[in-house]
Each structure stands twice: as structure tokens, then as C-alpha cells.
Scaffold this motif. Structure first.
Motif, mmCIF file in Angstrom:
data_model
loop_
_atom_site.group_PDB
_atom_site.id
_atom_site.type_symbol
_atom_site.label_atom_id
_atom_site.label_comp_id
_atom_site.label_asym_id
_atom_site.label_seq_id
_atom_site.Cartn_x
_atom_site.Cartn_y
_atom_site.Cartn_z
ATOM 1 N N TYR A 89 0.274 -4.052 -3.867
ATOM 2 C CA TYR A 89 0.750 -2.833 -4.537
ATOM 3 C C TYR A 89 -0.157 -2.459 -5.700
ATOM 4 O O TYR A 89 -0.565 -1.302 -5.846
ATOM 5 N N ARG A 90 -0.474 -3.435 -6.560
ATOM 6 C CA ARG A 90 -1.301 -3.142 -7.724
ATOM 7 C C ARG A 90 -2.682 -2.648 -7.310
ATOM 8 O O ARG A 90 -3.229 -1.713 -7.898
ATOM 9 N N PHE A 91 -3.240 -3.273 -6.287
ATOM 10 C CA PHE A 91 -4.570 -2.878 -5.818
ATOM 11 C C PHE A 91 -4.554 -1.456 -5.256
ATOM 12 O O PHE A 91 -5.397 -0.619 -5.602
ATOM 13 N N ALA A 92 -3.575 -1.176 -4.376
ATOM 14 C CA ALA A 92 -3.496 0.149 -3.766
ATOM 15 C C ALA A 92 -3.162 1.214 -4.801
ATOM 16 O O ALA A 92 -3.693 2.335 -4.734
ATOM 17 N N ARG A 93 -2.305 0.906 -5.761
ATOM 18 C CA ARG A 93 -1.936 1.879 -6.779
ATOM 19 C C ARG A 93 -3.131 2.272 -7.635
ATOM 20 O O ARG A 93 -3.317 3.452 -7.973
ATOM 21 N N VAL B 193 0.832 -1.207 0.000
ATOM 22 C CA VAL B 193 0.000 0.000 0.000
ATOM 23 C C VAL B 193 0.862 1.250 0.000
ATOM 24 O O VAL B 193 0.584 2.213 -0.728
ATOM 25 N N ALA B 194 1.930 1.255 0.796
ATOM 26 C CA ALA B 194 2.809 2.425 0.841
ATOM 27 C C ALA B 194 3.439 2.691 -0.527
ATOM 28 O O ALA B 194 3.413 3.828 -1.036
ATOM 29 N N LEU B 195 3.998 1.647 -1.147
ATOM 30 C CA LEU B 195 4.615 1.821 -2.458
ATOM 31 C C LEU B 195 3.575 2.173 -3.521
ATOM 32 O O LEU B 195 3.851 2.976 -4.421
ATOM 33 N N GLY B 196 2.380 1.595 -3.407
ATOM 34 C CA GLY B 196 1.334 1.897 -4.377
ATOM 35 C C GLY B 196 0.903 3.345 -4.329
ATOM 36 O O GLY B 196 0.722 3.986 -5.381
ATOM 37 N N ILE C 188 2.698 5.892 -3.145
ATOM 38 C CA ILE C 188 3.827 6.718 -3.584
ATOM 39 C C ILE C 188 3.938 6.709 -5.100
ATOM 40 O O ILE C 188 4.127 7.757 -5.741
ATOM 41 N N ALA C 189 3.812 5.530 -5.706
ATOM 42 C CA ALA C 189 3.923 5.427 -7.158
ATOM 43 C C ALA C 189 2.818 6.207 -7.860
ATOM 44 O O ALA C 189 3.053 6.867 -8.885
ATOM 45 N N ALA C 190 1.603 6.147 -7.307
ATOM 46 C CA ALA C 190 0.488 6.853 -7.933
ATOM 47 C C ALA C 190 0.651 8.366 -7.853
ATOM 48 O O ALA C 190 0.291 9.089 -8.785
ATOM 49 N N VAL C 191 1.191 8.850 -6.748
ATOM 50 C CA VAL C 191 1.347 10.298 -6.567
ATOM 51 C C VAL C 191 2.573 10.822 -7.306
ATOM 52 O O VAL C 191 2.516 11.860 -7.968
ATOM 53 N N VAL C 192 3.694 10.098 -7.221
ATOM 54 C CA VAL C 192 4.930 10.552 -7.855
ATOM 55 C C VAL C 192 4.865 10.360 -9.365
ATOM 56 O O VAL C 192 5.218 11.254 -10.152
#
Length: 281
Positions: free
Chosen positions: A159-163, A99-102, A104-108
Motif C-alpha cells: 500500500y505504501r509503495f503504490a500510494r 495497490v488498489a487501496l494505495g 484510491i487513497a492517493a486519488v481520493v
């Protein structure tokens, strides 16, 4: 049951489904068992207490005995510590990292998003059981290794779900306003993205917990999970498999324990209160 549900609804303001309540009670029961197991076991888990292997249910041995004459009730109660504990630790680590990486990836976005997504997609393409077998067989099956392996297997999916959730939320007007105010990435993730995806993330947490319990039980059934003399529920089913033709309780009740936990978690996440599933409710 209806009266209990109505009373809980009045006290909390949540629309609680009776099926979800039953699931929550069973899940809470196993959590309490996992925590208090050393205080509840009637016999030491490794002690041979009966000369009759695969003994039947009796007043002395409520769930019978296993292939060595050990009390199966004691072993199931202690096995809950490994099944529930390892699965909870692994799913917590997997969802926290994913979730954390997802988010971050979506925002960055940009190269960081693309590179991280492709790497985790490649990792996610490896069959989970095969990956677990290779890692555990090569490194060992200690509890820390099991937790790290299970977390690594399910972190890419989290990650994929959270992103995907975070990417949709990132396009909302309130996020645009926050950027216009000059808010940084950490603020946007913590205050704008996470509160608006927490409901689906909790549902995904429960679903991945079920997957990890089943995978852990599968590894233990193949002899690569929790090692003797300790055993989780999958290991109990494996070591007493010879009693299946006799209908021995020693092989039946560990399977029932796995089924009761996984089905109850599914009942709970399928019937989460509306205010948790949908923040707009």
C-alpha cells in the motif's frame, strides 16, 4: 546465451539482460515443477522407500533419503507446490489489496487517505515474524490461514509503495486534464494512474514474493507452516536438521531450492527489460 538474448530482443523489441534471462528460466522451471509435481515424483511423498535413513545420493534415489527413509527428490518436487503456490497466492492478494487501496487513497485524499495510512502504518510496525507466529499459533496453520496471514503482513508495505507512486502520478498534467474533462475516480485510477505505475509495481511484486517465501520457510522451520505429512522447503529443512552434521542431502537440497528460487527472482526483477522498468524508454 548471447545469441538467444539477441534473438529474443529482435522478436520482442525488449532489451533483455542475460542475467535476467537466467533468473527468468530458473523461476519458470520452479513454476513448472510446482504445477506438474504430481506427474514428476518418482515415489509417493509419504512412502518409506529405503531402510537407510539420511541415505546418500544414488542412482535409485537421486537426492538421497530423509530421516525416515523417504525419497527427498519426491518431497522437494511436491514441496515446490506449497512453497511457490502459497507464496504466489499470498503476494497476489497482498499486492492486489495494497495497490488498489494505495491508488484510491492517493486519488481520493483527505480523511480517507489519512485514516487508512495511519491504520496500515500501525499494522506495518508489528514485526512480521512475530505477527505470523502469533496468528498461526492462535488460529492454526492451514493453507488458507497461511495465505491470509502472509498477505496481511505484506499488504501495508505494498500500500505504501503504490500510494507514493500514485500520489506523484496524480499531480501530472494528464491527470488534471482528465479531471477537467469530468472523468470519475475509477476512470482516473484505471486509465491514468495504473498504466503509469505498473512497472515499479511488478518489481515490487517480485520483491515481496521473495520476502514471503523466506517468511513462509521460517514459519515452517519453526513448525508452524505446512503441516506433516506434507511439507514445504522450510519444513523439509527443519525435519531433516539432524542430518546436518553428516552432510545429508536431505537437509542441503531443500536449502538450495529456497536459495535458487529467491536469488533467481532477485536476478529477474533487478534486470527487468527497460520497457517494463521505464515506460518512457
Amino acid at each position: 546465451m548471447k545469441a538467444l538474448v539477441a534473438a529474443a530482443r529482435r522478436r520482442t523489441g525488449f532489451h533483455i539482460n542475460a542475467v535476467g534471462t537466467i533468473g527468468a528460466i530458473v523461476v519458470l522451471f520452479w513454476i513448472v515443477i510446482a504445477i506438474c509435481a504430481p506427474l514428476l515424483v518418482p515415489y509417493p511423498v509419504g512412502k518409506i522407500v529405503d531402510f537407510d535413513f539420511f541415505g546418500p545420493m544414488s542412482q535409485k534415489f537421486w537426492l538421497g533419503t530423509d530421516y525416515l527413509g523417504r525419497d527427498i527428490l519426491s518431497r522437494i518436487l511436491m514441496g515446490a507446490r506449497y512453497t511457490v503456490g502459497i507464496a504466489f497466492a499470498a503476494v497476489s492478494l497482498a499486492c492486489f489489496v495494497g495497490v488498489a487501496l494505495g491508488m484510491i487513497a492517493a486519488v481520493v485524499g483527505g480523511f480517507f487517505d489519512t485514516a487508512l495510512s495511519r491504520f496500515l502504518d500501525a499494522l506495518n510496525a508489528i514485526p512480521s515474524l512475530m505477527f505470523g507466529l502469533v496468528v498461526v499459533a492462535g488460529v492454526g496453520s492451514s493453507i488458507p490461514v497461511l495465505i491470509m496471514t502472509l498477505a496481511l503482513i505484506y499488504a501495508p508495505g505494498s500500500y505504501r509503495f503504490a500510494r507514493s507512486l500514485a500520489a506523484n502520478t496524480n499531480t501530472m498534467d494528464f491527470v488534471t486534464v482528465a479531471r477537467a474533462r469530468g472523468e470519475g475516480t475509477v476512470y482516473i485510477i484505471r486509465e491514468e494512474i495504473l498504466p503509469n505505475i505498473i512497472g515499479p509495481v511488478l518489481a515490487d511484486f517480485g520483491l515481496r514474493f521473495v520476502f514471503i517465501v523466506l517468511l513462509l520457510s521460517g514459519l515452517s522451520f519453526l513448525g508452524l507452516g505446512v503441516q506433516p505429512p506434507n511439507a514445504d522447503w522450510g519444513g523439509l529443512a527443519r525435519e531433516n536438521l539432524a542430518g546436518l552434521p553428516y552432510g545429508a542431502p536431505a537437509v542441503i537440497f531443500p536449502s538450495i531450492a529456497i536459495a535458487s528460487l529467491t536469488i533467481s527472482v532477485n536476478m529477474l526483477i533487478d534486470n527487468l527489460p527497460t520497457r517494463i522498468r521505464d515506460r518512457s524508454a
